[in-house]
Design an enzyme around this catalytic site. Sequence first.
Site, PDB file in Angstrom:
ATOM      1  N   LYS A 123       0.741  -1.122   0.008  1.00 45.19           N
ATOM      2  CA  LYS A 123      -0.052  -0.123   0.071  1.00 45.19           C
ATOM      3  C   LYS A 123       0.720   1.218   0.009  1.00 45.19           C
ATOM      4  O   LYS A 123       0.514   2.135  -0.592  1.00 45.19           O
ATOM      5  CB  LYS A 123      -1.094   0.086   1.207  1.00 45.19           C
ATOM      6  CG  LYS A 123      -1.814  -1.003   1.379  1.00 45.19           C
ATOM      7  CD  LYS A 123      -2.822  -0.889   2.613  1.00 45.19           C
ATOM      8  CE  LYS A 123      -2.146  -0.881   3.803  1.00 45.19           C
ATOM      9  NZ  LYS A 123      -1.671  -2.124   4.154  1.00 45.19           N
ATOM     10  N   ASN A 146      -3.236   6.408   5.866  1.00 41.11           N
ATOM     11  CA  ASN A 146      -2.352   5.452   6.808  1.00 41.11           C
ATOM     12  C   ASN A 146      -0.920   5.651   6.511  1.00 41.11           C
ATOM     13  O   ASN A 146       0.045   5.019   7.330  1.00 41.11           O
ATOM     14  CB  ASN A 146      -2.899   3.938   6.524  1.00 41.11           C
ATOM     15  CG  ASN A 146      -2.515   3.047   7.440  1.00 41.11           C
ATOM     16  OD1 ASN A 146      -2.484   3.313   8.764  1.00 41.11           O
ATOM     17  ND2 ASN A 146      -1.828   1.948   7.070  1.00 41.11           N
ATOM     18  N   HIS A 193      -3.354  -9.247  10.461  1.00 42.39           N
ATOM     19  CA  HIS A 193      -4.186  -8.618  11.371  1.00 42.39           C
ATOM     20  C   HIS A 193      -5.358  -9.392  11.636  1.00 42.39           C
ATOM     21  O   HIS A 193      -6.533  -9.129  12.094  1.00 42.39           O
ATOM     22  CB  HIS A 193      -4.985  -7.314  11.030  1.00 42.39           C
ATOM     23  CG  HIS A 193      -4.072  -6.306  10.576  1.00 42.39           C
ATOM     24  ND1 HIS A 193      -3.069  -5.542  11.415  1.00 42.39           N
ATOM     25  CD2 HIS A 193      -3.669  -5.718   9.367  1.00 42.39           C
ATOM     26  CE1 HIS A 193      -2.292  -4.785  10.782  1.00 42.39           C
ATOM     27  NE2 HIS A 193      -2.841  -4.604   9.672  1.00 42.39           N
TER      28      HIS A 193
END
Length: 463
Positions: A123, A146, A193
């Site tokens: 990302k 982010n 996660h």
Amino acid sequence: MSASIELRNKRVLVVGLARTGVATALFCAARGARVTATDTRGESELGAAVAELRRAGVGLELAGHRQELIREAELIIPSPGVPADAPLLQSARSKGLTIWSEIELASRFLKGRLIGITGSNGKTTTTSLIEHILKNAGFSTILAGNIGTPLISYVEKTSDKTITVAELSSFQLELIEKLRPNISVFLNLTPDHLDRHHTLESYGAAKARIFENQTEADSAVLNADDPGATPYAPAKPQVFWFSRKQRVAEGAFVKENEVLFRREGIEEKVLKLADIPLAGAHNVENVLAAVAATRLAGAEPASVAKGVRSFAGVEHRLEFVAEIGGVRFYNDSKATNADATRKALDAFPGRILIILGGKDKGSDYTALQAPLREKAILALLIGAAASKIEKQIAGSVAIEQAGTIERAVETAAHAARPGDVILLAPACASFDQFQNYEHRGRVFKELVQQLERQAASTTSGRR
């Protein structure tokens, strides 16, 4: 953009006072909201942010989240680090209160176009590359989300001509309502996660919310080679694909060592694979995604190619640190899950001494057995997850329980010979021994630089 919201006199509760929470509380207070902010940490742990928030008129409830706080709240904004199923939020949800992530709130005020990028890995590199290409092509751009600076911090800097390029995490996307990127990018989906999302399905569903509010006027870019991402292809926006392995009907792909972009039946050459300055097959995928997104945003092929060629990479992502005595050191501290570490291993031909470990996120490290067997000669384990990793990779590579990154670097440097690669690619979060992955990467680089100075001193002493 989403419909705006009137914040004046609105009772807003901000939960969590890390960087995003502080920015959100200040943003709402500046617009006349009656803001209360809460954090499990005490005043001494929060530092200078406390005084800044108080000056802005933000009420503070520290050292815990009292259930009573939700009684007066009309809007609740949790920081990304606060789980969506935290007791305070579950209680608020049961009472029908509005709970938004910071990116949802920011989207109500953003002007111009929004490109949102999500995925398990790549990302930050892809987000940075897209913004770099567009900026160098002459567009007015903002890099946020982010990746570092909260999206809400840039609202005032946007105009109708701005393209905001934002990295969007699953933690942020799971609490949106109307956020609508003009161009969305879903890079890949691999287990990560799971300590937070519990299942791969719920993790993927959170990421796929990036498409939820897009319309036929918008575009979605997905990885045609990734079996985790392809099932999430949306129905409404026009879908463009990227692929290293196959020709796509619409999107970016590789053909005869060149990157091509295809739209409405027309194929155009953009650049040669040899022109990509980033190591690793995964970075070819990141470039393909960026080519698709920037062409859709209006950048010309020559500008896209120029932007890719001039991109220096991102700190802590397969970052070359130094070569000492023929041994090359690379910092991939952002490799915080097993798939990212596998991709880092794949970027080199072999003879790798790899530093693994940190805070476990519910990962399955058995996925590293094959690439370690093929590429690595030694795994140096650090941090809280070291024992779990050792059990799951046993037999695939020689293992050293180093404990700390200092000991790992020292041991690796002594064991390596010219031509070897020493790679920090931990496959874990950093929070057991470091503030964040950036801190971990900086410590690694400082240790390597110390070795470099020692080597230089020894060489000069022999003259």
